[in-house]
Write an enzyme that holds these catalytic residues in place. Sequence first.
Site, short mmCIF file in Angstrom:
data_model
loop_
_atom_site.label_atom_id
_atom_site.label_comp_id
_atom_site.label_asym_id
_atom_site.label_seq_id
_atom_site.Cartn_x
_atom_site.Cartn_y
_atom_site.Cartn_z
N TYR A 81 -10.21 0.15 -2.18
CA TYR A 81 -11.44 0.68 -1.86
C TYR A 81 -12.39 0.95 -3.06
CZ TYR A 81 -11.48 1.00 3.44
OH TYR A 81 -11.23 0.42 4.72
N LYS A 110 3.72 -1.29 1.12
CA LYS A 110 4.15 -2.70 0.95
C LYS A 110 4.77 -2.83 -0.44
CE LYS A 110 4.02 -7.04 2.36
NZ LYS A 110 4.96 -7.33 3.55
N ASP A 139 3.95 -4.23 7.55
CA ASP A 139 3.79 -5.23 8.53
C ASP A 139 4.80 -4.62 9.69
OD1 ASP A 139 6.07 -5.51 6.70
OD2 ASP A 139 5.99 -7.76 6.61
#
Length: 372
Positions: free
Chosen positions: A145, A194, A226
């Site tokens: 971001y 991740k 995920d």
Amino acid sequence: MTNILRKTIAVLPGDGIGPEVTRAAVEILQDCAKAFGHHFEFREYSFGGAAIDACGAPLPKETLAGCRSADAILLGAIGGPKWEGLAFGTRPEAGLLDLRKELGLYINLRPIRLRPSLREISPLRPDRLEGADFEIVRELAGDVYFGKHELRGSGMEAEASDVAAYSAREVERVARYAFGRAAARRRKLTSVDKANVLATSTLWRDTVAALAREYPSVTVDHLYVDNAAMQILLRPAQFDVILTGNLFGDILSDEAAALAGSIGLIPSLSAGRPGQPALYEPIHGSAPTLAGKDVACPLGAIGSASLMLRESFGLAAESQWIEDAIDRVLARGYRTADIAERGKQVVRGSEFTAAIRHELRAASAGASPVSS
Ligand code: IPM
Ligand code: MN
């Protein structure tokens, strides 16, 4: 007997349905002040697309100054098609990111609580929902971001990049908050990353794992994002506090809101250093197609007001008074369109708020009135 408090609340209605849901939340806070003898002063400031229209920038100086000097901030929602064509960094969303950055808001708490009367509107089967009640702690001041965003060239020659960056310090400060939440709840923390692909996630995992030694009462799990997305749907009850980065937190919190039945239901708290004003906002967007029709669900905003009372002002009883009134209104069958299952009475947003205010009055009629 609670203390009588005097607080200044900056109100940023923003765009789309922002002003109508914010108005509902302010009314509830006014009722609270009256019933418990507190003094809340509301100061409204222009923000987002509305501020672009009024003064050419999504976060005007007066708005930022007003937020800094307030005890807490209540925000509606920002954005809409009217401003989508504007250059990157000048849109309403840029105002929100700047506000988070300027106020040092690195913690974002999104409680996912399923209200008993709304079980039927969850897309999950009731047996899978049993015991589901968790909080998402999203890092709010770093990650992709706030890295450099670049878009170069055009046509098939075009290239783009967004830089994701985290420092151990940034991970640790938000992780400390999440450990604290977990320690006060069911003592389970799930850190989501991740780390099988990303360097930022490897740093994230190592930092959280090292910090875990300071919180022996909290059990820590690490999940890849995920898998976490899948687990939220398969077995939501396994979660107590989920800690994750800015981008993953944005995505997972919308998914989790769907479990609760509607994104219109979920409040949030954004906070920085202790003693600095925190910001409260529903996690939903400005829903331009619903704006001005008095159909939007005010519960995300009213829940944000209730969270403000509890987390910023230490008014747990006042917050509970509001939560109980909401549950009673839902139990009576009142619904806004987005949370209405078949056979339920659909009312306008303002009627829904009026029903909550009615319940609040009924609840305080029994209690001894506070004079001031
Ligand atoms: C949210 C919103 C914002 C975000 C947008 C409006 C910039 O989706 O608060 O979840 O991505 O953080
Ligand atoms: Mn979002």
